[in-house]
Motif scaffolding. Structure first.
Motif, PDB file in Angstrom:
ATOM      1  N   SER A  77      -5.795 -39.370 -19.883  1.00 36.33           N
ATOM      2  CA  SER A  77      -6.069 -39.708 -20.964  1.00 36.33           C
ATOM      3  C   SER A  77      -5.379 -41.367 -21.140  1.00 36.33           C
ATOM      4  O   SER A  77      -6.126 -42.074 -21.646  1.00 36.33           O
ATOM      5  CB  SER A  77      -5.653 -38.934 -22.251  1.00 36.33           C
ATOM      6  OG  SER A  77      -6.100 -37.641 -22.213  1.00 36.33           O
ATOM      7  N   LYS A 135      -6.137 -31.616 -22.353  1.00 32.35           N
ATOM      8  CA  LYS A 135      -6.583 -31.366 -20.979  1.00 32.35           C
ATOM      9  C   LYS A 135      -5.628 -32.179 -20.060  1.00 32.35           C
ATOM     10  O   LYS A 135      -4.950 -31.526 -19.089  1.00 32.35           O
ATOM     11  CB  LYS A 135      -8.120 -31.713 -20.568  1.00 32.35           C
ATOM     12  CG  LYS A 135      -8.899 -30.576 -21.051  1.00 32.35           C
ATOM     13  CD  LYS A 135      -8.525 -29.335 -20.269  1.00 32.35           C
ATOM     14  CE  LYS A 135      -9.486 -28.202 -21.026  1.00 32.35           C
ATOM     15  NZ  LYS A 135      -8.803 -26.981 -20.731  1.00 32.35           N
ATOM     16  N   ASP A 136      -5.222 -33.402 -20.323  1.00 26.73           N
ATOM     17  CA  ASP A 136      -4.569 -34.403 -19.275  1.00 26.73           C
ATOM     18  C   ASP A 136      -3.819 -35.518 -19.887  1.00 26.73           C
ATOM     19  O   ASP A 136      -4.757 -36.413 -20.307  1.00 26.73           O
ATOM     20  CB  ASP A 136      -5.570 -34.650 -18.416  1.00 26.73           C
ATOM     21  CG  ASP A 136      -5.138 -35.159 -17.151  1.00 26.73           C
ATOM     22  OD1 ASP A 136      -3.878 -35.844 -17.268  1.00 26.73           O
ATOM     23  OD2 ASP A 136      -5.685 -35.178 -16.043  1.00 26.73           O
ATOM     24  N   LYS A 163     -15.310 -39.970 -31.779  1.00 28.55           N
ATOM     25  CA  LYS A 163     -14.542 -40.565 -30.817  1.00 28.55           C
ATOM     26  C   LYS A 163     -13.189 -40.113 -30.848  1.00 28.55           C
ATOM     27  O   LYS A 163     -12.556 -39.515 -29.474  1.00 28.55           O
ATOM     28  CB  LYS A 163     -14.482 -42.233 -30.792  1.00 28.55           C
ATOM     29  CG  LYS A 163     -14.019 -42.909 -29.876  1.00 28.55           C
ATOM     30  CD  LYS A 163     -14.289 -44.390 -30.002  1.00 28.55           C
ATOM     31  CE  LYS A 163     -13.478 -45.029 -29.054  1.00 28.55           C
ATOM     32  NZ  LYS A 163     -13.420 -46.583 -29.306  1.00 28.55           N
ATOM     33  N   MET A 177     -13.478 -36.549 -29.445  1.00 28.34           N
ATOM     34  CA  MET A 177     -13.460 -36.567 -27.896  1.00 28.34           C
ATOM     35  C   MET A 177     -12.139 -37.125 -27.315  1.00 28.34           C
ATOM     36  O   MET A 177     -11.658 -36.412 -26.364  1.00 28.34           O
ATOM     37  CB  MET A 177     -14.403 -37.723 -27.413  1.00 28.34           C
ATOM     38  CG  MET A 177     -14.568 -37.604 -26.222  1.00 28.34           C
ATOM     39  SD  MET A 177     -16.126 -38.664 -25.760  1.00 28.34           S
ATOM     40  CE  MET A 177     -15.618 -40.197 -26.031  1.00 28.34           C
ATOM     41  N   ALA A 178     -11.206 -37.843 -27.826  1.00 25.67           N
ATOM     42  CA  ALA A 178      -9.871 -38.098 -27.323  1.00 25.67           C
ATOM     43  C   ALA A 178      -9.126 -36.981 -27.539  1.00 25.67           C
ATOM     44  O   ALA A 178      -8.151 -36.555 -26.580  1.00 25.67           O
ATOM     45  CB  ALA A 178      -9.471 -39.329 -28.187  1.00 25.67           C
ATOM     46  N   ARG A 229      -9.698 -34.034 -27.333  1.00 19.90           N
ATOM     47  CA  ARG A 229     -10.122 -32.910 -26.468  1.00 19.90           C
ATOM     48  C   ARG A 229      -9.712 -33.290 -24.872  1.00 19.90           C
ATOM     49  O   ARG A 229      -9.326 -32.530 -24.193  1.00 19.90           O
ATOM     50  CB  ARG A 229     -11.806 -32.541 -26.078  1.00 19.90           C
ATOM     51  CG  ARG A 229     -12.126 -31.750 -27.333  1.00 19.90           C
ATOM     52  CD  ARG A 229     -13.669 -31.555 -27.100  1.00 19.90           C
ATOM     53  NE  ARG A 229     -14.343 -32.674 -27.684  1.00 19.90           N
ATOM     54  CZ  ARG A 229     -15.596 -33.050 -27.187  1.00 19.90           C
ATOM     55  NH1 ARG A 229     -16.139 -32.377 -26.309  1.00 19.90           N
ATOM     56  NH2 ARG A 229     -16.225 -34.219 -27.482  1.00 19.90           N
ATOM     57  N   ALA A 230      -9.692 -34.642 -24.668  1.00 28.91           N
ATOM     58  CA  ALA A 230      -9.361 -35.312 -23.512  1.00 28.91           C
ATOM     59  C   ALA A 230      -7.580 -35.142 -23.295  1.00 28.91           C
ATOM     60  O   ALA A 230      -7.247 -34.513 -22.508  1.00 28.91           O
ATOM     61  CB  ALA A 230      -9.633 -36.823 -23.182  1.00 28.91           C
ATOM     62  N   ILE A 243      -3.049 -39.569 -31.008  1.00 27.11           N
ATOM     63  CA  ILE A 243      -3.695 -38.409 -31.030  1.00 27.11           C
ATOM     64  C   ILE A 243      -2.932 -37.174 -31.286  1.00 27.11           C
ATOM     65  O   ILE A 243      -3.413 -36.351 -32.292  1.00 27.11           O
ATOM     66  CB  ILE A 243      -4.424 -38.445 -29.667  1.00 27.11           C
ATOM     67  CG1 ILE A 243      -5.465 -39.665 -29.524  1.00 27.11           C
ATOM     68  CG2 ILE A 243      -5.367 -37.089 -29.878  1.00 27.11           C
ATOM     69  CD1 ILE A 243      -6.484 -39.629 -30.454  1.00 27.11           C
ATOM     70  N   ILE A 257      -6.311 -44.447 -23.926  1.00 23.67           N
ATOM     71  CA  ILE A 257      -5.981 -43.402 -25.281  1.00 23.67           C
ATOM     72  C   ILE A 257      -4.457 -43.446 -25.442  1.00 23.67           C
ATOM     73  O   ILE A 257      -3.799 -43.182 -24.663  1.00 23.67           O
ATOM     74  CB  ILE A 257      -6.419 -42.100 -25.146  1.00 23.67           C
ATOM     75  CG1 ILE A 257      -7.713 -42.082 -24.892  1.00 23.67           C
ATOM     76  CG2 ILE A 257      -6.017 -41.177 -26.313  1.00 23.67           C
ATOM     77  CD1 ILE A 257      -8.466 -40.788 -24.422  1.00 23.67           C
TER      78      ILE A 257
END
Ligand SMILES: Nc1ncnc2c1ncn2[C@@H]1O[C@H](COP(=O)(O)OP(=O)(O)OP(=O)(O)O)[C@@H](O)[C@H]1O
Ligand SMILES: [Mg+2]
Lengths: 293, 236
Positions: free
Chosen positions: A179, A174-175, A164, A167-168, A170-171, A189, A184
Motif C-alpha cells: 500500500s 491486506k498489505d 478511493k 479502495m485504499a 481494502r488495500a 487510512i 497510500i
C-alpha cells in the motif's frame, strides 16, 4: 405467549441488535485493518454516554448529537495515535495488551471523574414518543434504531466498495508495505478507520442509552463484549457479518429475557462464542485464510 | 538519475548490505544479480524507503532521499514492483490498476487503462476478476501494469520472472524493453542472469552484501567467473 407479545419482543430485540451492530462494526473494521481486537471500544461507547449527559445539560439535542459524535471521534483517534500507532511494528500481543490497558484506564478515569454512581441519561423527547403499528407499540427509538443502522451500513458499504478511500482501506487491510508503494499514507487510512468506528459507536451509544436511562463507568464492558462476540460470530473483519451478528445477539438475548431466562441471557452470548470458535472459527462470513491472526 | 554511495543496511545485528555503491544513469537499464540472500531485495527496499539504512547515502535526480518516506518517493517517480508480485488479492484487476494511480487524483485515467491493456491484453479480459484468482504470470503482468499506472521515472523490479514459464518470462522481458523504450529508467533484479544481462546496459554482481564486479551487460555475460557462478557454465 401470544403472537403479538412475541412480535413485540422481536421488535425490541431487533432494536437492541441494531445498536449492537453499530458497535460491532467498530470492532470488525479495526480488526480488519490492524488485526487488533480494540478492547477499548466498549469504553469509547461508555464515554460517548457521558459526553451526551454533559452536553445535554446545557445544549439542545440537535447540537448535542453531532457534538458528542465529534468528541467520540476525537477520543477514538487519540487512543489510536497514543496507544496503538507507536506499536505499529511491535508484536501483535503488545498492541493487544496496550488496548486492554486503555480499556481499564478509561474505566478508572470515568470512575474518578464521574464516580461509580449511575448518572441519569438525558431524554431526547421525540425519541421517546410512543408509536403504534397494528398491535405493536414502542417508542420511536425502537423503530428508528434498526432503520438507521441499515442506512448507515449501506452508506458505509458504498464508501468501502466504491470510493478511493474505501479502495485504499481494502488495500491497507491486506498489505501495509505494498500500500505504501502505491503512495497510500497508511496512518491516515488507519485514522479514518477509527473515525468511522468511533462515530458509529457514538450513534450506537445514543440509541442504546436512550432505552437504558443511566450510564456508569462499567456500562461499556458487557455491551462491548457482546458486540465483540457479534463481530466474531459474523466473521471478524467482515462488516455484513458484524451486522448480522449484532442482530442475532440482540434478538436472542431479548427473547431469552422475555421467556424468563434473564439470568441465562448473557451466558448465551458467550456460549455462542465458544460454539462458533469450535465449529466455524472464521465466523459466518469470515475470510478463509487466518494466516495473519 | 539514482546514485548510491557506501550503503550499509542491517536487520538487527545482521548486516545484509555492506557498503555498496552503484549508479543508475538516466534512461538506462541496470541490473543487479547475485545468489539468494546476497542483499538484492534489501537494496531495492532501502532505496524506496521500506527499510532504513544504517549509513550511506542515496540520491535521486541530484536530491538526497536517504530518509524520505516511501509515499513521497512514489510521488517523485520511484516505483518498486515487489518480490512475489504482491497484488491486492481482493481487489479486482481494474482496482489494482487504479490504485497504482492513487497519487494522480482527479486525473483522467482512460488513456492509461488503454495503454496498459494494450501492453497486457490478458488483463483486459480479466478486468473484473479479483486479482487473487489470476495465474502467477497474470499477477506479474498486473504488478507491472500497476506500477506503470503511477507514471514512474524509475521503475525497480524485484525478480519479475520468478516462477514463470520460459515463454512468459520472454514476454515479461519484452515488456521491460517496451517500457524502457517509452522512457522509463529501469533497475532490475534477476536470478535469471542470462536474460537480465542481455537487455541491461550495465550490471552489478552482488555477493553477500558487497559488489564484487560491475561492467556492461555484454562484458559480464562473457565473463568467465560470472558464467561459472550465475549462468551455470563450467569453467574451462
Ligand atoms: N526482515 C528481515 N529480517 C532479518 N533479516 C532479513 C530480513 N530480510 C532479509 N534479511 C536477511 O538479509 C539477507 C539479504 O536478504 P535479501 O532478501 O536482500 O536477499 P536477496 O538477494 O533478495 O535474495 P533472494 O534472491 O533469495 O531474493 C539475507 O541473509 C536475509 O536472511
Ligand atoms: Mg530477493
Amino acid at each position: 405467549m401470544s403472537l403479538t407479545t412475541i412480535l413485540q419482543h422481536c421488535l425490541t430485540g431487533i432494536s437492541l441488535g441494531g445498536a449492537y451492530a453499530l458497535i460491532a462494526i467498530g470492532y470488525t473494521m479495526v480488526y480488519g485493518i490492524l488485526r487488533l481486537i480494540n478492547f477499548a471500544h466498549g469504553e469509547i461507547f461508555m464515554m460517548a454516554g457521558y459526553f451526551m449527559i454533559f452536553s445535554m445539560a446545557s445544549i439542545p439535542w440537535f447540537i448535542s448529537v453531532p457534538l458528542v459524535t465529534a468528541a467520540t471521534i476525537i477520543l477514538g483517534v487519540a487512543i489510536e495515535r497514543a496507544a496503538y500507532k507507536p506499536l505499529r511494528t511491535a508484536p501483535r500481543m503488545s498492541i493487544m495488551i496496550s488496548a486492554i490497558g486503555v480499556s481499564y484506564l478509561l474505566q478508572n478515569l470515568a470512575t474518578y471523574l464521574f464516580t461509580a454512581i449511575p448518572k441519569g441519561y438525558p431524554e431526547i423527547p421525540f425519541l421517546k414518543k410512543i408509536f403504534r403499528i397494528g398491535d405493536l407499540s414502542a417508542s420511536l427509538v425502537t423503530f428508528l434504531t434498526p432503520v438507521l443502522t441499515i442506512i448507515l451500513v449501506f452508506l458505509l458499504m458504498q464508501l468501502i466498495n466504491h470510493t478511493k478511500v474505501g479502495m485504499a482501506m481494502r488495500a491497507v487491510s491486506k498489505d501495509f508495505e505494498t500500500s505504501r508503494l502505491m503512495g497510500i499514507k497508511i496512518d491516515t487510512i488507519i485514522s479514518i478507520t477509527f473515525v468511522i468506528g468511533s462515530a458509529l459507536a457514538a450513534i450506537g451509544s445514543i440509541l442504546y442509552f436512550t432505552d437504558r436511562m443511566s450510564v456508569t463507568p462499567f456500562s461499556g464492558t458487557l455491551p462491548g463484549l457482546k458486540c465483540f462476540v457479534a463481530a466474531v460470530f459474523g466473521g471478524i473483519g467482515s462488516i455484513p457479518g458484524a451486522v448480522v451478528g449484532g442482530f442475532v445477539i440482540g434478538v436472542v438475548e431479548t427473547l431469552l429475557v422475555a421467556m424468563g431466562y434473564s439470568t441465562f441471557s448473557d451466558a448465551f452470548t458467550f456460549l455462542l462464542l465458544i460454539v462458533m470458535l469450535l465449529f466455524r472459527p472464521t465466523g459466518l462470513f469470515g475470510e478463509k485464510s487466518t494466516d495473519k491472526v | 538519475m539514482l546514485k548510491i554511495s557506501d550503503l550499509y543496511v542491517a536487520y538487527g545485528g545482521i548486516e545484509a548490505v555492506k557498503g555498496i555503491s552503484l549508479e543508475v544513469p538516466d534512461g538506462a537499464i541496470v541490473t543487479l544479480i547475485g545468489a539468494n540472500g546476497a542483499g538484492k531485495s534489501t537494496t531495492l527496499r532501502t532505496i524506496c524507503g521500506l527499510v532504513k539504512p544504517k549509513s550511506g547515502s542515496i540520491s535521486y535526480l541530484g536530491e538526497e532521499i536517504t530518509n524520505v518516506p516511501t509515499e513521497q518517493l512514489v510521488k517523485k517517480g520511484i516505483t518498486l514492483v515487489p518480490e512475489g508480485r504482491r497484488v491486492f488479492p481482493d481487489l479486482t484487476v481494474e482496482e489494482n490498476l487504479k490504485i497504482g494511480a492513487y497519487l494522480r487524483s482527479g486525473e483522467d485515467l482512460t488513456e492509461d487503462f488503454k495503454w496498459i491493456y494494450d501492453l497486457f491484453p490478458r488483463l483486459k479480459e480479466r478486468s473484473w476478476q479479483p486479482a487473487g484468482t489470476l495465474s502467477g504470470g497474470e499477477q506479474q503482468m498486473l504488478a507491472v501494469g500497476r506500477a506503470l499506472m503511477g507514471h514512474p521515472k524509475l521503475m525497480m523490479m524485484d525478480e519479475p520472472s520468478l516462477g514463470l514459464a520460459p515463454l512468459v518470462v520472454q514476454g515479461i522481458f519484452d515488456i521491460i524493453k517496451e517500457v524502457h523504450k517509452q522512457g522509463v529508467t529501469i533497475l532490475l533484479i534477476e536470478q535469471n542472469a542470462n536474460m537480465a544481462l542481455r537487455i541491461a546496459d550495465y550490471g552489478y554482481v552482488l555477493e553477500t552484501g558487497v559488489i564484487t564486479m560491475d561492467n556492461t551487460g555484454a562484458a559480464l555475460l562473457s565473463n568467465e567467473e560470472v558464467r561459472a557462478a550465475y549462468l551455470g557454465k563450467k569453467r574451462k
